[in-house]
Design an enzyme around this catalytic site. Structure first.
Site, mmCIF file in Angstrom:
data_model
loop_
_atom_site.group_PDB
_atom_site.id
_atom_site.type_symbol
_atom_site.label_atom_id
_atom_site.label_comp_id
_atom_site.label_asym_id
_atom_site.label_seq_id
_atom_site.Cartn_x
_atom_site.Cartn_y
_atom_site.Cartn_z
ATOM 1 N N ARG A 161 0.833 -1.200 0.000
ATOM 2 C CA ARG A 161 0.000 0.000 0.000
ATOM 3 C C ARG A 161 0.869 1.252 0.000
ATOM 4 N NH1 ARG A 161 -4.732 -0.106 4.328
ATOM 5 N NH2 ARG A 161 -5.410 1.682 3.068
ATOM 6 N N CYS A 214 -1.458 5.980 9.259
ATOM 7 C CA CYS A 214 -1.773 4.714 8.601
ATOM 8 C C CYS A 214 -2.855 4.992 7.572
ATOM 9 C CB CYS A 214 -2.216 3.672 9.631
ATOM 10 S SG CYS A 214 -3.613 4.199 10.646
#
Length: 275
Positions: A178, A233
């Site tokens: 990611r 995050c």
């Protein structure tokens, strides 16, 4: 920052301990409450990630923004949580949901807040006691003492990303695929905030346990502990175990960007980087 199952077992009868069940599944929002009603650690109270530990999702602010502080404090009081108690939060062992609760308590000024290492999964594996009945504590008073140094604003992160800094480091806590923009299962753009370095939060765990102090220090050996660290995050949840890991490794100045990547990409003009 961390308490073991052995420690908690030895303190179950201590009236100064309050246990918080934070179990949750993103793909099954009702799971946590159902699991709690089925069985939980004796004396635990339940806090739901989306109903209690997060606020209302808006255009900006990310997928798990902070709840209203006064409303959250009222829920703490209803759960019998006061400033003089020792809090131990647990989830199924992934540590992210419990860590989010613990970070929030640190942010509200409650330093004696810990994550149960191994969570409920290890508790069951060790055949430790559980109960089904709901604990009904007496309501208490909780005094909020906001620690601004633990929360990074969008503006601070944007300035750091655009201008860089010799004093601050931006840490992306998501998995490497990611971060590199190779996949993005949730947010509308793949990549990371420009200037961020990648330390996946899962690297701080082994068999649902936080690494010990020396191994955690080795994990962050390329970071300067004299610098201010801002962790993020996807939505502000899995940055929390990295916050705890960094504190455990001896980093004194660690902030969480709660809006995280989901907040960053909610601004159409913000660039993203890929590696």
């Amino acid at each position: 920052m961390i308490k073991t199952a052995e420690w908690l077992t030895n303190h179950l009868s201590d009236s100064r301990i309050r246990i918080i069940d934070c179990r949750f599944k993103l793909n099954d929002p009702l799971y946590g409450r159902k699991a709690f009603e089925k069985s939980h650690i004796p004396g635990a109270v339940f806090f739901d990630l989306e109903k209690d530990i997060s606020g209302e999702v808006r255009e900006h602010g990310g997928r798990h923004p902070l709840p209203d502080v006064d409303e959250f404090a009222a829920k703490l009081e209803k759960a019998g949580i006061s400033n003089d108690l020792i809090l131990v939060a647990y989830d199924d062992g992934e540590c992210s949901y419990a860590s989010r609760f613990v970070w929030m308590m640190h942010y509200l000024g409650h330093k004696e807040s810990y994550v149960l290492n191994g969570g409920f999964s290890q508790w069951i594996e060790n055949q430790l006691p559980v109960e089904q009945s709901a604990y009904k504590p007496e309501p208490t008073n909780f005094q909020v003492n906001i620690q601004e140094t633990l929360l990074a604003s969008y503006e601070e992160v944007k300035e750091l990303s655009e201008k860089g800094s010799k004093e601050k480091v931006l840490v992306d806590s998501r998995d490497r695929r990611r971060y590199e923009g190779l996949e993005e299962p949730i947010d509308k753009k793949a990549g990371h905030i420009p200037g961020a370095v990648n330390y996946p939060w899962t690297d701080g765990l082994e068999d649902r346990q936080f690494l010990d102090g020396d191994r955690m220090k080795a994990r962050f050996k390329e970071l300067d502990p004299n610098k201010k660290i801002i962790v993020y995050c996807g939505s502000g949840v899995t940055a929390s175990p990295n916050y705890l890991a960094l504190k455990q490794a001896g980093f004194p100045n660690v902030k969480v960007y709660i809006g995280s990547y989901s907040d960053w990409v909610s601004y159409e003009n913000n660039p993203v980087a890929t590696n």
